[in-house]
Design a protein around this motif. Structure first.
Motif, PDB file in Angstrom:
ATOM      1  N   LYS A  34       0.832  -1.213   0.000  1.00  0.00           N
ATOM      2  CA  LYS A  34       0.000   0.000   0.000  1.00  0.00           C
ATOM      3  C   LYS A  34       0.862   1.257   0.000  1.00  0.00           C
ATOM      4  CE  LYS A  34      -3.770  -0.272   2.369  1.00  0.00           C
ATOM      5  NZ  LYS A  34      -4.745  -0.322   3.498  1.00  0.00           N
ATOM      6  N   GLN A  35       1.882   1.283   0.840  1.00  0.00           N
ATOM      7  CA  GLN A  35       2.771   2.443   0.882  1.00  0.00           C
ATOM      8  C   GLN A  35       3.510   2.620  -0.445  1.00  0.00           C
ATOM      9  OE1 GLN A  35       2.948   4.783   3.225  1.00  0.00           O
ATOM     10  NE2 GLN A  35       1.392   3.700   4.426  1.00  0.00           N
ATOM     11  N   SER A  36       3.894   1.508  -1.055  1.00  0.00           N
ATOM     12  CA  SER A  36       4.589   1.558  -2.345  1.00  0.00           C
ATOM     13  C   SER A  36       3.673   2.108  -3.436  1.00  0.00           C
ATOM     14  CB  SER A  36       5.092   0.165  -2.739  1.00  0.00           C
ATOM     15  OG  SER A  36       5.962  -0.365  -1.761  1.00  0.00           O
ATOM     16  N   VAL A  37       2.421   1.665  -3.444  1.00  0.00           N
ATOM     17  CA  VAL A  37       1.461   2.128  -4.456  1.00  0.00           C
ATOM     18  C   VAL A  37       1.136   3.603  -4.250  1.00  0.00           C
ATOM     19  CG1 VAL A  37      -0.883   1.837  -5.362  1.00  0.00           C
ATOM     20  CG2 VAL A  37       0.504  -0.172  -4.818  1.00  0.00           C
ATOM     21  N   LYS A  38       0.985   4.015  -3.009  1.00  0.00           N
ATOM     22  CA  LYS A  38       0.713   5.437  -2.739  1.00  0.00           C
ATOM     23  C   LYS A  38       1.858   6.314  -3.226  1.00  0.00           C
ATOM     24  CE  LYS A  38      -2.472   5.011   1.180  1.00  0.00           C
ATOM     25  NZ  LYS A  38      -2.658   5.250   2.636  1.00  0.00           N
ATOM     26  N   PHE A  57      -6.803  -0.542  -7.525  1.00  0.00           N
ATOM     27  CA  PHE A  57      -5.604  -1.373  -7.638  1.00  0.00           C
ATOM     28  C   PHE A  57      -5.883  -2.631  -6.837  1.00  0.00           C
ATOM     29  CE2 PHE A  57      -1.716  -2.904  -5.598  1.00  0.00           C
ATOM     30  CZ  PHE A  57      -0.916  -3.156  -6.708  1.00  0.00           C
ATOM     31  N   PHE A  58      -5.808  -3.796  -7.494  1.00  0.00           N
ATOM     32  CA  PHE A  58      -6.146  -5.031  -6.781  1.00  0.00           C
ATOM     33  C   PHE A  58      -5.019  -6.056  -6.859  1.00  0.00           C
ATOM     34  CE2 PHE A  58      -7.992  -5.248 -11.045  1.00  0.00           C
ATOM     35  CZ  PHE A  58      -7.642  -6.511 -11.517  1.00  0.00           C
ATOM     36  N   LEU A  59      -4.938  -6.857  -5.800  1.00  0.00           N
ATOM     37  CA  LEU A  59      -3.940  -7.917  -5.680  1.00  0.00           C
ATOM     38  C   LEU A  59      -4.519  -9.243  -6.138  1.00  0.00           C
ATOM     39  CD1 LEU A  59      -2.625  -7.045  -2.102  1.00  0.00           C
ATOM     40  CD2 LEU A  59      -1.530  -6.471  -4.271  1.00  0.00           C
ATOM     41  N   HIS A  76      -0.827  -8.368  -9.652  1.00  0.00           N
ATOM     42  CA  HIS A  76      -1.772  -7.275  -9.403  1.00  0.00           C
ATOM     43  C   HIS A  76      -2.325  -6.708 -10.705  1.00  0.00           C
ATOM     44  CE1 HIS A  76       1.637  -4.651 -10.441  1.00  0.00           C
ATOM     45  NE2 HIS A  76       2.352  -5.313  -9.533  1.00  0.00           N
ATOM     46  N   GLY A  77      -3.417  -5.952 -10.576  1.00  0.00           N
ATOM     47  CA  GLY A  77      -4.044  -5.354 -11.737  1.00  0.00           C
ATOM     48  C   GLY A  77      -4.692  -4.028 -11.387  1.00  0.00           C
ATOM     49  N   VAL A 154      -9.308  -5.791  -3.667  1.00  0.00           N
ATOM     50  CA  VAL A 154      -8.861  -4.409  -3.836  1.00  0.00           C
ATOM     51  C   VAL A 154      -8.027  -3.983  -2.637  1.00  0.00           C
ATOM     52  CG1 VAL A 154      -9.622  -1.988  -3.967  1.00  0.00           C
ATOM     53  CG2 VAL A 154     -10.773  -3.748  -5.341  1.00  0.00           C
ATOM     54  N   LEU A 155      -6.866  -3.410  -2.904  1.00  0.00           N
ATOM     55  CA  LEU A 155      -6.023  -2.862  -1.836  1.00  0.00           C
ATOM     56  C   LEU A 155      -6.200  -1.350  -1.738  1.00  0.00           C
ATOM     57  CD1 LEU A 155      -3.880  -3.758   0.254  1.00  0.00           C
ATOM     58  CD2 LEU A 155      -2.139  -3.018  -1.400  1.00  0.00           C
ATOM     59  N   ILE A 156      -6.323  -0.687  -2.883  1.00  0.00           N
ATOM     60  CA  ILE A 156      -6.520   0.759  -2.918  1.00  0.00           C
ATOM     61  C   ILE A 156      -7.553   1.090  -3.986  1.00  0.00           C
ATOM     62  CG2 ILE A 156      -5.445   2.970  -3.572  1.00  0.00           C
ATOM     63  CD1 ILE A 156      -2.900   2.062  -2.269  1.00  0.00           C
TER      64      ILE A 156
END
Length: 323
Positions: A34-38, A57-59, A76-77, A154-156
């Motif tokens: 999550k921190q990486s995607v943000k 953004f989903f895992l 991920h996608g 979904v993560l974000i």
């Protein structure tokens, strides 16, 4: 955090603290990703502006199922609202996410199941068309893509977008119940881990010759069985443990295997908490196992094979009823 290097350092400092607890470890992986995607979103925004539409953004894979070990690769996608004119923005975001996760310590997916790949970064409309196509094509590779997709969360972003995509798959399967049998056949090959005389069968070739491939010989029967039943029962959650809990009461016999899967997760963490890379996580040297550990591993294998056999019978019986 302001850099991928900071996130990686955080990982290196904290991972050993959670390496023996399955839930704590996977919660930590979620936070790292999550921190990486943000940070990736922030970097892309500085150059391309704000996201042009709602997205998610989903895992997928072990991350989607909340089943990662100390090391993991990327699966991920991205799904977004709107048309194809918006795709370049989200592909750029996908590329930044992939690069960032590599820097943090997540290996690239060999099969390119990543949001930098146009196949795994699409509008919700195109995603629904893609899911329908995969199922209608009824090929080994297309059904494998579909199975990969279904183990997602979904993560974000907007969870409703992914739910809409999964609903589409349920509609297609309801209209074509024979596809359940095809999906069972698609995952029916299980790498044999126990020989005729009850001995463990290690890898014969390659870098990990003499080792047992945990993922293929032990994990897959449990994971594949519960995915099939989740599709059959319209269970949205992706983790194998959540799928066990989500099964209706009529599956009491299947539910009894949950404890074996929990034992398997703990077994892997116990043996592989000090693994140095993603490949090591999935291989256990046969000679490194004690007599008791070998017996425990064989027991978990046998239970997994039995679970898949029972699941396949359920699917076959239900499909014959529908037809």
């Amino acid at each position: 955090m302001n850099s991928y290097a900071e996130i990686r350092k955080w990982r290196e400092q904290k991972i050993t603290n959670v390496s023996t607890n399955h839930e704590a470890l996977n919660t930590f992986h979620d936070e790292l990703i999550k921190q990486s995607v943000k940070l990736a979103m922030k970097n892309v925004q500085s150059e391309w502006g704000d996201p042009p539409a709602p997205f998610a953004f989903f895992l997928m894979g072990s991350a989607g199922r909340f089943e990662q070990s100390v090391w993991s690769d990327q699966d991920h996608g991205i799904v977004f609202e709107g048309g194809d004119t918006l795709k370049p923005y989200f592909l750029k975001l996908g590329e930044e996410i992939v690069d960032g996760l590599v820097r943090v310590g997540y290996e690239l997916c060999d099969g390119k199941v990543m949001s930098s790949n146009p196949l795994w970064c699409q509008s919700v409309t195109k995603w629904k068309e893609q899911i329908t196509t995969w199922l209608h094509q009824d090929r080994w590779d297309s059904l494998r893509h579909f199975s990969t997709f279904f183990d997602s969360r979904v993560l974000i972003g907007e969870s409703s977008l992914l739910k809409e995509m999964k609903q589409e798959s349920f509609y297609v399967l309801e209209e074509n119940p024979r596809l359940f049998t095809r999906l069972a056949e698609n995952v029916g090959f299980i790498k044999k881990g126990i020989g005729f005389f009850g001995q463990l069968l290690p890898e014969q070739h390659g870098e990990y010759s003499g080792g047992i491939h945990l993922k293929q010989t032990v994990f897959f029967p449990y994971v594949n069985s519960l995915r099939l039943l989740a599709l059959h029962e319209r269970i949205y959650v992706p983790s194998t443990l959540s799928r066990f809990k989500g099964l209706p009461d009529k599956y009491q016999n299947i539910k009894s295997y949950e404890k074996n899967f929990i034992e398997l997760l703990d077994f892997r963490l116990h043996l592989k908490k000090d693994a140095h890379n993603y490949q090591e996580v999935h291989h256990i040297a046969k000679k490194a196992l004690s007599k008791e550990e070998r017996q425990e591993l064989k027991w978990m294998m046998k239970k997994g094979y039995k679970l898949f056999s029972e699941t396949k019978k359920i699917i076959e019986n239900e499909c014959s009823t529908w037809s």
